[in-house]
Design an enzyme around this catalytic site. Structure first.
Site, short mmCIF file in Angstrom:
data_model
loop_
_atom_site.label_atom_id
_atom_site.label_comp_id
_atom_site.label_asym_id
_atom_site.label_seq_id
_atom_site.Cartn_x
_atom_site.Cartn_y
_atom_site.Cartn_z
N GLN A 1 46.76 36.18 33.92
CA GLN A 1 46.53 35.24 35.02
C GLN A 1 45.64 34.10 34.55
OE1 GLN A 1 44.16 36.84 38.21
NE2 GLN A 1 44.91 35.33 39.67
N GLY A 2 46.13 32.88 34.59
CA GLY A 2 45.37 31.72 34.14
C GLY A 2 44.93 30.86 35.31
N TYR A 3 44.00 31.35 36.10
CA TYR A 3 43.44 30.58 37.20
C TYR A 3 42.09 29.98 36.79
CZ TYR A 3 46.57 31.93 41.12
OH TYR A 3 47.63 32.09 41.99
N SER A 4 41.10 30.86 36.50
CA SER A 4 39.72 30.41 36.33
C SER A 4 39.53 29.54 35.10
CB SER A 4 38.79 31.62 36.21
OG SER A 4 38.98 32.50 37.27
N GLU B 1 46.64 39.68 45.10
CA GLU B 1 45.63 40.14 44.14
C GLU B 1 44.57 40.96 44.88
OE1 GLU B 1 43.94 37.07 41.74
OE2 GLU B 1 42.57 38.45 40.73
N GLU C 1 31.00 36.98 48.28
CA GLU C 1 30.63 35.88 49.19
C GLU C 1 31.89 35.12 49.65
OE1 GLU C 1 29.13 36.46 46.26
OE2 GLU C 1 27.23 37.23 47.02
C1 LIG Z 1 36.59 41.65 35.80
C2 LIG Z 1 37.07 40.26 36.01
C3 LIG Z 1 38.38 39.93 35.68
C4 LIG Z 1 38.81 38.62 35.85
N1 LIG Z 1 40.09 38.32 35.48
C5 LIG Z 1 40.53 37.06 35.63
C6 LIG Z 1 41.85 36.69 35.21
O1 LIG Z 1 42.59 37.52 34.66
N2 LIG Z 1 42.25 35.43 35.39
C7 LIG Z 1 41.45 34.49 35.99
O2 LIG Z 1 41.91 33.38 36.15
N3 LIG Z 1 40.18 34.78 36.35
C8 LIG Z 1 39.71 36.05 36.19
N4 LIG Z 1 38.42 36.35 36.56
C9 LIG Z 1 37.54 35.29 37.04
C10 LIG Z 1 37.19 35.41 38.52
O3 LIG Z 1 38.26 35.02 39.31
C11 LIG Z 1 35.95 34.52 38.73
O4 LIG Z 1 34.89 35.09 37.99
C12 LIG Z 1 35.57 34.46 40.20
O5 LIG Z 1 36.51 33.75 40.94
C13 LIG Z 1 34.18 33.80 40.38
O6 LIG Z 1 34.13 32.57 39.73
P1 LIG Z 1 32.93 32.20 38.72
O7 LIG Z 1 32.80 33.33 37.77
O8 LIG Z 1 33.22 30.85 38.17
O9 LIG Z 1 31.63 32.21 39.61
P2 LIG Z 1 31.14 31.04 40.59
O10 LIG Z 1 32.30 30.56 41.39
O11 LIG Z 1 30.41 30.03 39.78
O12 LIG Z 1 30.15 31.79 41.54
C14 LIG Z 1 28.78 32.02 41.20
C15 LIG Z 1 28.08 32.60 42.43
O13 LIG Z 1 28.09 31.64 43.50
C16 LIG Z 1 28.65 32.21 44.68
N5 LIG Z 1 29.43 31.21 45.41
C17 LIG Z 1 30.29 30.29 44.88
N6 LIG Z 1 30.84 29.56 45.87
C18 LIG Z 1 30.34 30.01 47.04
C19 LIG Z 1 30.55 29.67 48.40
N7 LIG Z 1 31.41 28.69 48.77
N8 LIG Z 1 29.88 30.35 49.37
C20 LIG Z 1 29.01 31.36 49.03
N9 LIG Z 1 28.77 31.73 47.73
C21 LIG Z 1 29.44 31.07 46.77
C22 LIG Z 1 29.57 33.31 44.18
O14 LIG Z 1 29.80 34.29 45.19
C23 LIG Z 1 28.79 33.84 43.00
O15 LIG Z 1 27.82 34.77 43.43
C24 LIG Z 1 37.95 37.64 36.38
C25 LIG Z 1 36.62 37.97 36.67
C26 LIG Z 1 36.18 39.24 36.49
C27 LIG Z 1 34.75 39.57 36.80
#
Ligand SMILES: Cc1cc2nc3c(=O)[nH]c(=O)nc-3n(C[C@H](O)[C@H](O)[C@H](O)COP(=O)(O)OP(=O)(O)OC[C@H]3O[C@@H](n4cnc5c(N)ncnc54)[C@H](O)[C@@H]3O)c2cc1C
Length: 394
Positions: free
Chosen positions: A128-131, A246, A381
């Site tokens: 999955q290439g989202y993040s 998902e 969150e």
């Molecule tokens: C085990 C695991 C597997 C993963 N696998 C994949 C994958 O295969 N493909 C992929 O694309 N991604 C993957 N991810 C990424 C995952 O989708 C992101 O880590 C997640 O969406 C959070 O984004 P971030 O890490 O950039 O944190 P951030 O978005 O930077 O968040 C940091 C903190 O700020 C808080 N926050 C942010 N925005 C808000 C808001 N609007 N209101 C309140 N709080 C907020 C968050 O809750 C968090 O505590 C994976 C992550 C993990 C941990």
């Protein structure tokens, strides 16, 4: 809700149990017990997936017209619970649960004909290439750029946290095709072969010592436009649809129940007289029963042909917190034994100890990795925000 099994469902359960006895070897159960990351390595789980495919059961969440078994929600639930109990390792949820339903709903006939049979059989493994760095919760800010060039897009940018990309041959990715208007309106959903020139995969080692995450770099990768799902710049709708699967695309109770049973065994053997620990075990057990009701509601939505909707966020919230509670209590119950650390992974290839000793070595890495349950698939969150919006009609 009447959860007593009908005579037909009991016959079905017996059939599932017999199938699992035949197709889940002790090696797979051991791999499941000693996997400290989120996913059992595909070279183990593929054998089970192939056995499921031969039986017509490899995509239980798909409609019959695409090769699903046509089960009722109760049958699906029985299957998942029994798989958890038997230690069966699921194969590539990103294919069967995430992108499969998306291709069925938004894909062209050619995409359906090309990809769906290969997901069913296990020939393809999807990532999955989202993040991206800086674009996780705020996914619409993503920057990986796809420029139109005849029949192709030229893709440049970076994805991150890409689970199992190093074991995958395909990736579905969100890319930016326009900077005009609202950010969501310039996003496109692409199906991409990971062996294309210009794509590089680099490992990220998690805090539990496992290699499951990766960074994926696109450097002038030429991606054929036939891999676009939906219209150009309309990928946000596709992306959101996928996220509901998902968060709520699978029955979680089977896996959590299996881990809960292990925890109960650990506590029974190590700290039965500790009333604080046993009270916490009982609390988790009660919460698990409540979570199963949410699981069943999501299943019913699937069965009615719909996508799960905001209730998938509630399920994600509950299963992630419960799995963390299980790993936390397990570490406490094991005491100092949980502090021993083995660096090599996977543990099932490294260790040759009595089962209880081996499993104690998995507890701490699993606890550390488990901190990510409340981040993956959208953080706690973010799920809470979605629920608040839907409940308060905002
Ligand atoms: C085990 C695991 C597997 C993963 N696998 C994949 C994958 O295969 N493909 C992929 O694309 N991604 C993957 N991810 C990424 C995952 O989708 C992101 O880590 C997640 O969406 C959070 O984004 P971030 O890490 O950039 O944190 P951030 O978005 O930077 O968040 C940091 C903190 O700020 C808080 N926050 C942010 N925005 C808000 C808001 N609007 N209101 C309140 N709080 C907020 C968050 O809750 C968090 O505590 C994976 C992550 C993990 C941990």
């Amino acid at each position: 809700m009447d959860l007593d099994l009908s005579p037909q469902d009991r016959v079905f359960r017996d059939e599932v149990q017999a199938f699992l006895t035949e197709t889940v070897p002790p090696t797979m159960r051991r791999a499941q017990d000693l996997t400290t990351g989120f996913i059992v390595e595909p070279d183990i789980s593929i054998h089970f997936h192939r056995a499921l495919a031969r039986k017509g059961w490899s995509v239980p969440n798909w409609p019959v017209e695409y090769g699903g078994p046509g089960w009722t929600p109760v049958q699906r639930y029985i299957f998942e619970i029994e798989c958890g109990r038997a230690g069966a390792a699921p194969y590539n949820g990103a294919g069967t649960q995430f992108v499969g339903p998306v291709i069925m709903r938004f894909g062209t006939q050619q995409q359906k004909d090309t990809y769906l049979p290969r997901i069913r059989s296990g020939e393809d493994h999807w990532a999955q290439g989202y993040s991206e760095p800086g674009s996780g919760s705020d996914l619409a800010s993503l920057k990986t750029k796809a420029e139109s060039n005849g029949d192709h897009y030229i893709v440049n940018g970076q994805k991150i946290w890409t689970t199992m990309a190093h074991r995958s041959n395909r990736i579905f990715a969100l890319v930016r095709t326009s900077n005009e208007g609202k950010r969501q309106e310039g996003i496109t959903f692409l199906l991409i072969d990971l062996d294309l020139p210009g794509i590089t995969i680099r490992p990220i080692i998690g805090n539990g010592g496992d290699h499951e995450f990766n960074e994926v770099f696109f450097d002038n990768a030429r991606v054929p436009k036939v891999g676009r799902v939906g219209e150009e710049n309309k990928g946000w709708e596709v992306a959101k649809y996928l996220l509901e699967f998902e968060r709520g695309g699978t029955v979680m109770a089977g896996r959590v129940r299996a881990q809960f049973a292990k925890l109960a065994h650990l506590i029974a053997t190590r700290c039965l007289g500790d009333s604080d620990v046993t009270a916490r075990l009982a609390e988790i057990g009660t919460d698990l029963d409540a979570m199963e009701m949410i699981d069943l509601s999501v299943l019913s939505a699937h069965q009615a042909g719909g996508n799960p909707g905001p209730i998938s966020s509630l399920l994600k919230l509950r299963w992630s917190e419960l799995r963390q509670a299980v790993t936390e209590l397990a570490v406490e119950a094991a005491g100092e034994d949980a502090l021993r650390w083995v660096t090599e992974r996977p543990l099932y290839e490294t260790l040759q100890l009595p089962p209880d000793e081996e499993e104690a070595l998995a507890l701490m890495p699993r606890y550390l990795n488990g901190r990510a349950f409340t981040i993956m698939g959208g953080t706690t969150e973010i799920q809470t925000n979605i629920l608040a919006k839907s409940l308060l009609n905002l």
